[in-house]
Design a protein around this motif. Structure first.
Motif, PDB file in Angstrom:
ATOM      1  N   LEU A   1       0.826  -1.206   0.000  1.00 58.57           N
ATOM      2  CA  LEU A   1       0.000   0.000   0.000  1.00 58.57           C
ATOM      3  C   LEU A   1       0.860   1.256   0.000  1.00 58.57           C
ATOM      4  CD1 LEU A   1      -2.967   1.003   0.245  1.00 58.57           C
ATOM      5  CD2 LEU A   1      -2.665   0.952   2.718  1.00 58.57           C
ATOM      6  N   SER A   2       2.006   1.202   0.678  1.00 65.27           N
ATOM      7  CA  SER A   2       2.907   2.350   0.780  1.00 65.27           C
ATOM      8  C   SER A   2       3.958   2.379  -0.316  1.00 65.27           C
ATOM      9  CB  SER A   2       3.603   2.341   2.151  1.00 65.27           C
ATOM     10  OG  SER A   2       2.686   2.485   3.202  1.00 65.27           O
ATOM     11  N   LEU A   3       3.892   1.433  -1.235  1.00 64.64           N
ATOM     12  CA  LEU A   3       4.958   1.312  -2.229  1.00 64.64           C
ATOM     13  C   LEU A   3       4.935   2.417  -3.265  1.00 64.64           C
ATOM     14  CD1 LEU A   3       7.287  -0.481  -3.229  1.00 64.64           C
ATOM     15  CD2 LEU A   3       5.616  -1.662  -4.664  1.00 64.64           C
TER      16      LEU A   3
ATOM     17  N   GLU B   1       4.517   4.987   5.065  1.00 68.05           N
ATOM     18  CA  GLU B   1       4.924   4.094   6.150  1.00 68.05           C
ATOM     19  C   GLU B   1       3.734   3.417   6.833  1.00 68.05           C
ATOM     20  OE1 GLU B   1       7.445   6.307   8.757  1.00 68.05           O
ATOM     21  OE2 GLU B   1       8.944   6.709   7.203  1.00 68.05           O
ATOM     22  N   ASP B   2       2.687   3.141   6.060  1.00 69.07           N
ATOM     23  CA  ASP B   2       1.508   2.413   6.535  1.00 69.07           C
ATOM     24  C   ASP B   2       0.762   3.118   7.662  1.00 69.07           C
ATOM     25  OD1 ASP B   2       2.136   0.498   4.691  1.00 69.07           O
ATOM     26  OD2 ASP B   2       2.831  -0.999   6.126  1.00 69.07           O
ATOM     27  N   THR B   3       1.000   4.422   7.879  1.00 65.56           N
ATOM     28  CA  THR B   3       0.359   5.111   9.001  1.00 65.56           C
ATOM     29  C   THR B   3      -0.318   6.421   8.609  1.00 65.56           C
ATOM     30  OG1 THR B   3       2.433   6.233   9.584  1.00 65.56           O
ATOM     31  CG2 THR B   3       1.948   4.137  10.707  1.00 65.56           C
ATOM     32  N   ARG B   4       0.129   7.074   7.555  1.00 68.38           N
ATOM     33  CA  ARG B   4      -0.422   8.361   7.138  1.00 68.38           C
ATOM     34  C   ARG B   4      -0.819   8.292   5.667  1.00 68.38           C
ATOM     35  NH1 ARG B   4      -2.182  11.935  10.324  1.00 68.38           N
ATOM     36  NH2 ARG B   4      -1.668  13.549   8.807  1.00 68.38           N
ATOM     37  N   PHE B   5      -1.860   9.069   5.287  1.00 69.72           N
ATOM     38  CA  PHE B   5      -2.221   9.125   3.882  1.00 69.72           C
ATOM     39  C   PHE B   5      -2.567  10.549   3.481  1.00 69.72           C
ATOM     40  CE2 PHE B   5      -6.477   8.736   5.668  1.00 69.72           C
ATOM     41  CZ  PHE B   5      -7.280   9.459   4.809  1.00 69.72           C
TER      42      PHE B   5
ATOM     43  N   GLY C   1      -4.780  12.356   6.392  1.00 69.68           N
ATOM     44  CA  GLY C   1      -5.403  11.550   7.428  1.00 69.68           C
ATOM     45  C   GLY C   1      -4.471  10.465   7.915  1.00 69.68           C
ATOM     46  N   SER C   2      -4.992   9.568   8.717  1.00 64.17           N
ATOM     47  CA  SER C   2      -4.197   8.494   9.303  1.00 64.17           C
ATOM     48  C   SER C   2      -4.905   7.157   9.120  1.00 64.17           C
ATOM     49  CB  SER C   2      -3.965   8.757  10.796  1.00 64.17           C
ATOM     50  OG  SER C   2      -5.199   8.838  11.484  1.00 64.17           O
ATOM     51  N   LEU C   3      -4.157   6.081   9.311  1.00 67.44           N
ATOM     52  CA  LEU C   3      -4.673   4.726   9.202  1.00 67.44           C
ATOM     53  C   LEU C   3      -3.697   3.773   9.869  1.00 67.44           C
ATOM     54  CD1 LEU C   3      -4.070   3.256   5.616  1.00 67.44           C
ATOM     55  CD2 LEU C   3      -2.852   5.231   6.515  1.00 67.44           C
ATOM     56  N   ARG C   4      -4.111   2.523  10.059  1.00 66.53           N
ATOM     57  CA  ARG C   4      -3.227   1.473  10.536  1.00 66.53           C
ATOM     58  C   ARG C   4      -3.360   0.287   9.589  1.00 66.53           C
ATOM     59  NH1 ARG C   4      -6.212   2.018  14.975  1.00 66.53           N
ATOM     60  NH2 ARG C   4      -6.713  -0.212  15.012  1.00 66.53           N
ATOM     61  N   VAL C   5      -2.222  -0.272   9.201  1.00 66.84           N
ATOM     62  CA  VAL C   5      -2.213  -1.432   8.317  1.00 66.84           C
ATOM     63  C   VAL C   5      -1.802  -2.651   9.125  1.00 66.84           C
ATOM     64  CG1 VAL C   5      -1.196  -2.473   6.261  1.00 66.84           C
ATOM     65  CG2 VAL C   5      -1.696  -0.017   6.302  1.00 66.84           C
ATOM     66  N   GLU C   6      -2.644  -3.667   9.130  1.00 70.47           N
ATOM     67  CA  GLU C   6      -2.370  -4.921   9.834  1.00 70.47           C
ATOM     68  C   GLU C   6      -2.560  -6.059   8.844  1.00 70.47           C
ATOM     69  OE1 GLU C   6      -5.004  -5.015  13.146  1.00 70.47           O
ATOM     70  OE2 GLU C   6      -4.193  -3.192  14.081  1.00 70.47           O
TER      71      GLU C   6
ATOM     72  N   GLU D   1      -5.391  -5.879   6.261  1.00 69.24           N
ATOM     73  CA  GLU D   1      -6.513  -5.129   6.808  1.00 69.24           C
ATOM     74  C   GLU D   1      -6.118  -3.683   7.076  1.00 69.24           C
ATOM     75  OE1 GLU D   1      -7.887  -7.197  10.247  1.00 69.24           O
ATOM     76  OE2 GLU D   1      -8.834  -8.802   9.078  1.00 69.24           O
ATOM     77  N   ILE D   2      -7.105  -2.799   6.990  1.00 67.89           N
ATOM     78  CA  ILE D   2      -6.916  -1.377   7.263  1.00 67.89           C
ATOM     79  C   ILE D   2      -7.817  -0.995   8.427  1.00 67.89           C
ATOM     80  CG2 ILE D   2      -7.239   0.960   6.361  1.00 67.89           C
ATOM     81  CD1 ILE D   2      -6.544  -0.066   3.615  1.00 67.89           C
ATOM     82  N   ARG D   3      -7.242  -0.345   9.415  1.00 71.76           N
ATOM     83  CA  ARG D   3      -7.994   0.070  10.597  1.00 71.76           C
ATOM     84  C   ARG D   3      -7.998   1.591  10.707  1.00 71.76           C
ATOM     85  NH1 ARG D   3     -10.380  -4.740  11.661  1.00 71.76           N
ATOM     86  NH2 ARG D   3      -8.870  -6.385  12.162  1.00 71.76           N
ATOM     87  N   GLY D   4      -9.144   2.144  11.044  1.00 72.82           N
ATOM     88  CA  GLY D   4      -9.247   3.548  11.427  1.00 72.82           C
ATOM     89  C   GLY D   4      -8.820   4.538  10.370  1.00 72.82           C
ATOM     90  N   MET D   5      -9.091   4.262   9.103  1.00 73.94           N
ATOM     91  CA  MET D   5      -8.718   5.208   8.048  1.00 73.94           C
ATOM     92  C   MET D   5      -9.683   6.384   8.075  1.00 73.94           C
ATOM     93  SD  MET D   5      -8.082   4.435   3.999  1.00 73.94           S
ATOM     94  CE  MET D   5      -7.242   5.625   2.951  1.00 73.94           C
ATOM     95  N   ALA D   6      -9.172   7.581   8.283  1.00 71.38           N
ATOM     96  CA  ALA D   6     -10.032   8.766   8.380  1.00 71.38           C
ATOM     97  C   ALA D   6      -9.200  10.017   8.177  1.00 71.38           C
ATOM     98  CB  ALA D   6     -10.734   8.818   9.735  1.00 71.38           C
ATOM     99  N   TYR D   7      -9.865  11.074   7.712  1.00 73.67           N
ATOM    100  CA  TYR D   7      -9.201  12.359   7.568  1.00 73.67           C
ATOM    101  C   TYR D   7      -8.873  12.950   8.938  1.00 73.67           C
ATOM    102  CZ  TYR D   7     -10.497  12.744   2.607  1.00 73.67           C
ATOM    103  OH  TYR D   7     -10.622  12.551   1.251  1.00 73.67           O
TER     104      TYR D   7
END
Length: 350
Positions: free
Chosen positions: A202-204, A239-243, A255-260, A263-269
């Protein structure tokens, strides 16, 4: 005549008084049986009753899409499932995704850290894919011992760049050296210092939004036909944490997110981006569909989409090997899919 009218009026008044008295003497309904008074739904009516001025209703606290997405029954030009076929042409230690960290010069000129080049991917069958930050390119690699060379006949997308392309020339590579997680790729005048990519796919890349697919009907809203540059509809994940998302009018939202895993958790502006979206008109204008490959249409489309993309509903992602059809030709590409319960957002590398 006047006397008769007066008597008639008096008689009516007596009857009304008698009826009112009867209604007061009758048993009253219990409170539970009486309907509750209805509050006025109009803010202006409430304000008039209380003697205050009406304020505009506050914007919704949610960050979901502001308008419905209108899907179309059009041909899908993205196909997943391209095979990574071919013999083993590249040593296993080179088969990876490499992130460009530094460009060094052999003549003593100061090195620099690239801002647009994101590295390359080298596959087992020798396919070499990279981007200059503007166009996505592909060619084949030949490896013999520590020697490495690239076929000069690379295929490339043809997008006009709005910035000066950096001084990076992978196709001039002559040899390489791998030390732990670091790759040193040599040309006659430069050394490219790369590291194995430590984050998810995703971060590539920076990813360009190609289409939105409705999961239930299978219909699409194709957005690539409106884009004039790949800066539009651009998603960058760091780095799988910011977008960061760049809308069609080039306004950027973060915004921010978490990649596990996948799966993607908490993606939001971020709150600041949400506030700007609330203050922004739902449509700042409309863009006609002028793509040659589509039938002429009088339909117009909104020029902004940041409010219609429901990032908070996204729960997973996939990066697939596939092909993209352009006219009568097809070329291989990676396809990023962001999945929610209702939609699939599909991207291609910029």
């Amino acid at each position: 005549m006047r006397t008769s009218a007066a008597l008639s009026f008096a008689f009516c008044g007596l009857m009304a008084a008698a009826l009112l008295a009867c209604s007061r003497e009758g048993p009253s309904a219990p409170a539970s049986a009486r309907p509750a008074p209805r509050a006025p739904s109009d803010p202006q009516a409430i304000a008039a009753a209380s003697g205050t001025s009406a304020a505009a209703p506050p914007p919704s606290a949610g960050a979901g899409p502001a308008g419905a997405i209108e899907y179309e029954d059009v041909e899908d030009d993205l196909r997943a499932g391209a095979a990574d076929a071919g013999a083993q042409e590249v040593p296993p230690q080179l088969v990876d995704r490499w992130e460009l960290k530094e460009v060094r010069y052999k003549n003593g000129r100061a090195s620099f850290v690239p801002q647009h080049y994101r590295g390359f991917r080298l596959r087992a069958n020798g396919r070499f894919d990279w981007s200059d930050g503007c166009n996505h390119k592909s060619t084949s690699a030949r490896v013999s011992g520590s020697n490495l060379s690239l076929d000069p006949g690379a295929t490339s997308t043809m997008v006009g760049c709005s910035f000066v392309v950096e001084d990076v020339h992978y196709q001039q590579a002559t040899h390489y050296k791998v030390e732990d997680r670091t790759l040193y790729l040599h040309t006659p005048s430069q050394i490219y210092v790369l590291e194995r990519f430590p984050y998810s796919k995703l971060s590539l890349h920076a990813w360009s939004l190609h289409s939105i697919k409705d999961r239930q009907s299978g219909k699409l809203l194709k957005l690539d036909r409106f884009r004039r540059e790949y800066h539009h509809f651009l998603l960058r994940v760091e780095e799988d944490t910011r977008f960061q998302f760049t809308d069609l009018d080039r306004e950027e939202f973060t915004g921010s997110l978490r990649v596990e895993g996948g799966e993607i958790r908490g993606m939001a502006y971020d709150q600041a981006s949400k506030d700007r979206l609330r203050a922004r008109p739902e449509q700042s204008g409309y863009l006609p569909d002028t793509t040659r490959d589509y039938k002429p249409t009088k339909k117009k489309y909104p020029t902004t989409y940041a409010q219609r993309l429901d990032w908070e509903a996204v729960t997973s992602f996939k990066v697939l090997e596939g092909t993209m059809k352009t006219g009568s030709e097809e070329h291989e590409t990676e396809i990023l899919e962001l999945h929610s319960d209702k939609q699939i957002y599909r991207f291609i590398p910029r």
